[in-house]
Design a protein around this motif. Structure first.
Motif, PDB file in Angstrom:
ATOM      1  N   UNK A  68      28.883  23.669  26.208  1.00  0.00           N
ATOM      2  CA  UNK A  68      28.933  24.997  25.612  1.00  0.00           C
ATOM      3  C   UNK A  68      28.203  24.958  24.273  1.00  0.00           C
ATOM      4  N   UNK A  69      27.359  25.947  24.013  1.00  0.00           N
ATOM      5  CA  UNK A  69      26.640  26.017  22.746  1.00  0.00           C
ATOM      6  C   UNK A  69      26.680  27.439  22.203  1.00  0.00           C
ATOM      7  N   UNK A  70      26.497  27.557  20.897  1.00  0.00           N
ATOM      8  CA  UNK A  70      26.480  28.874  20.278  1.00  0.00           C
ATOM      9  C   UNK A  70      26.195  28.756  18.785  1.00  0.00           C
ATOM     10  N   UNK A  71      26.374  29.855  18.105  1.00  0.00           N
ATOM     11  CA  UNK A  71      26.149  29.889  16.657  1.00  0.00           C
ATOM     12  C   UNK A  71      27.069  30.929  16.035  1.00  0.00           C
ATOM     13  N   UNK A  72      27.696  30.537  14.911  1.00  0.00           N
ATOM     14  CA  UNK A  72      28.571  31.468  14.213  1.00  0.00           C
ATOM     15  C   UNK A  72      29.917  31.634  14.903  1.00  0.00           C
ATOM     16  N   UNK A  73      30.623  32.681  14.515  1.00  0.00           N
ATOM     17  CA  UNK A  73      31.970  32.944  15.031  1.00  0.00           C
ATOM     18  C   UNK A  73      31.886  33.654  16.374  1.00  0.00           C
ATOM     19  N   UNK A  92      28.889  20.579  14.567  1.00  0.00           N
ATOM     20  CA  UNK A  92      28.637  21.810  13.810  1.00  0.00           C
ATOM     21  C   UNK A  92      27.601  21.497  12.734  1.00  0.00           C
ATOM     22  N   UNK A  93      26.638  22.384  12.562  1.00  0.00           N
ATOM     23  CA  UNK A  93      25.566  22.165  11.582  1.00  0.00           C
ATOM     24  C   UNK A  93      25.591  23.208  10.463  1.00  0.00           C
ATOM     25  N   UNK A  94      26.716  23.857  10.272  1.00  0.00           N
ATOM     26  CA  UNK A  94      26.830  24.839   9.198  1.00  0.00           C
ATOM     27  C   UNK A  94      27.294  24.216   7.894  1.00  0.00           C
ATOM     28  N   UNK A 133      40.288  28.131  30.747  1.00  0.00           N
ATOM     29  CA  UNK A 133      40.407  28.059  29.299  1.00  0.00           C
ATOM     30  C   UNK A 133      39.167  28.672  28.648  1.00  0.00           C
ATOM     31  N   UNK A 134      39.263  28.869  27.320  1.00  0.00           N
ATOM     32  CA  UNK A 134      38.118  29.266  26.506  1.00  0.00           C
ATOM     33  C   UNK A 134      38.321  28.730  25.096  1.00  0.00           C
ATOM     34  N   UNK A 135      37.242  28.696  24.304  1.00  0.00           N
ATOM     35  CA  UNK A 135      37.295  28.226  22.928  1.00  0.00           C
ATOM     36  C   UNK A 135      37.045  29.389  21.979  1.00  0.00           C
ATOM     37  N   UNK A 136      37.878  29.486  20.961  1.00  0.00           N
ATOM     38  CA  UNK A 136      37.703  30.469  19.906  1.00  0.00           C
ATOM     39  C   UNK A 136      37.121  29.721  18.698  1.00  0.00           C
ATOM     40  N   UNK A 141      27.299  28.117  11.402  1.00  0.00           N
ATOM     41  CA  UNK A 141      26.061  27.493  11.857  1.00  0.00           C
ATOM     42  C   UNK A 141      26.097  27.220  13.345  1.00  0.00           C
ATOM     43  N   UNK A 142      25.081  26.573  13.867  1.00  0.00           N
ATOM     44  CA  UNK A 142      25.048  26.226  15.293  1.00  0.00           C
ATOM     45  C   UNK A 142      26.142  25.206  15.637  1.00  0.00           C
ATOM     46  N   UNK A 143      26.709  25.333  16.800  1.00  0.00           N
ATOM     47  CA  UNK A 143      27.721  24.403  17.267  1.00  0.00           C
ATOM     48  C   UNK A 143      27.515  24.068  18.736  1.00  0.00           C
ATOM     49  N   UNK A 144      28.096  22.966  19.156  1.00  0.00           N
ATOM     50  CA  UNK A 144      27.965  22.515  20.551  1.00  0.00           C
ATOM     51  C   UNK A 144      29.221  21.753  20.957  1.00  0.00           C
ATOM     52  N   UNK A 145      29.599  21.917  22.233  1.00  0.00           N
ATOM     53  CA  UNK A 145      30.751  21.218  22.795  1.00  0.00           C
ATOM     54  C   UNK A 145      30.348  20.565  24.115  1.00  0.00           C
ATOM     55  N   UNK A 146      30.833  19.349  24.325  1.00  0.00           N
ATOM     56  CA  UNK A 146      30.746  18.698  25.631  1.00  0.00           C
ATOM     57  C   UNK A 146      32.166  18.293  26.019  1.00  0.00           C
TER      58      UNK A 146
END
Length: 239
Positions: A68-73, A92-94, A133-136, A141-146
């Protein structure tokens, strides 16, 4: 006349003797024929009962990793997890808050995975029930989950671990019995270590530098994993 009568009587006696002898011979033949029984053929197959062979159950297949990848809230899309261990690797790169909550769609699970400021790279293990499930995510900044769900057929014996920051170790094998666990931390914030699996126990919960040891009672042999919350370098040794 007497001669004729005598001859006739001799003839009758002779006939009786012949008939009686014939009957006796017939009875003996019948008896001998009944006493002789056919022998079982050695060529007939002999049935042998085979003992059941115990088979080792097939190891549970490991589900594919979830990325899962994204950026910000943001709230991530839903994903399905199997019953058992799940390891969340996160980055997280913020430069501001990075706060992540794991939530189950049915509302039963609300678990905090990380609460840090700025750049982050770490992992966290959780034992969960099967479901969606889901992640809140709160981030700037950009973030990523494995997300991996290890299901090893066997695990290695490991007695020394080291890392930095918030980390889940590899799964390792623990023998049953009493162990001494030596722990060190060079950071300035929380140092919290928990063991999960065949033993489920908090080992240390301190702030700042730490150099000490604790007793770990392992009730049964099997797989285990450490979760370490720290802000500096750390090491764990099982004696």
């Amino acid at each position: 006349m007497r001669l004729l009568r005598c001859g006739a009587m001799l003839l009758i006696v002779a006939c009786l003797c012949v008939s009686v002898g014939g009957c006796a011979s017939g009875e003996q033949a019948a008896e001998s024929s009944e006493s002789v029984k056919p022998k079982a053929s050695s060529d007939e197959p002999v049935q042998v009962e085979e003992e059941p062979v115990e088979t080792t159950p097939e190891p549970e297949p490991e589900p594919d990793p979830i990325k899962l990848t994204g950026k910000g809230t943001k709230v991530t899309k839903k994903f399905a997890l199997a019953d058992g261990l799940a390891v969340f690797s996160m980055s997280h790169k913020g430069s501001s808050n990075f706060i992540v909550h794991l939530r189950s769609v049915d509302g039963e699970v609300d678990e905090g995975l990380v609460n840090e400021i700025g750049k982050f790279n770490g992992s966290w293990p959780i034992f969960l029930g099967a479901g969606d499930y889901l992640l809140e995510v709160e981030a700037d900044g950009p973030w990523a989950f494995t997300i991996t769900q290890p299901r090893p057929a066997s695990v290695d014996v490991m007695t020394q671990f080291k890392g930095k920051g918030k980390t889940a170790t590899d799964i390792f094998y623990l023998d049953a019995g009493m162990k001494t666990v030596v722990l060190k931390h060079t950071g300035e914030s929380n140092f919290i270590v928990h063991v999960h699996g065949v033993a489920d126990e908090g080992l240390v919960n301190e702030i700042g530098k730490f150099d000490g040891s604790v007793i770990l009672d392992v009730p049964e042999s099997g797989g285990a994993i450490f979760s370490v919350e720290a802000d500096g370098d750390w090491s764990i040794k099982i004696e």
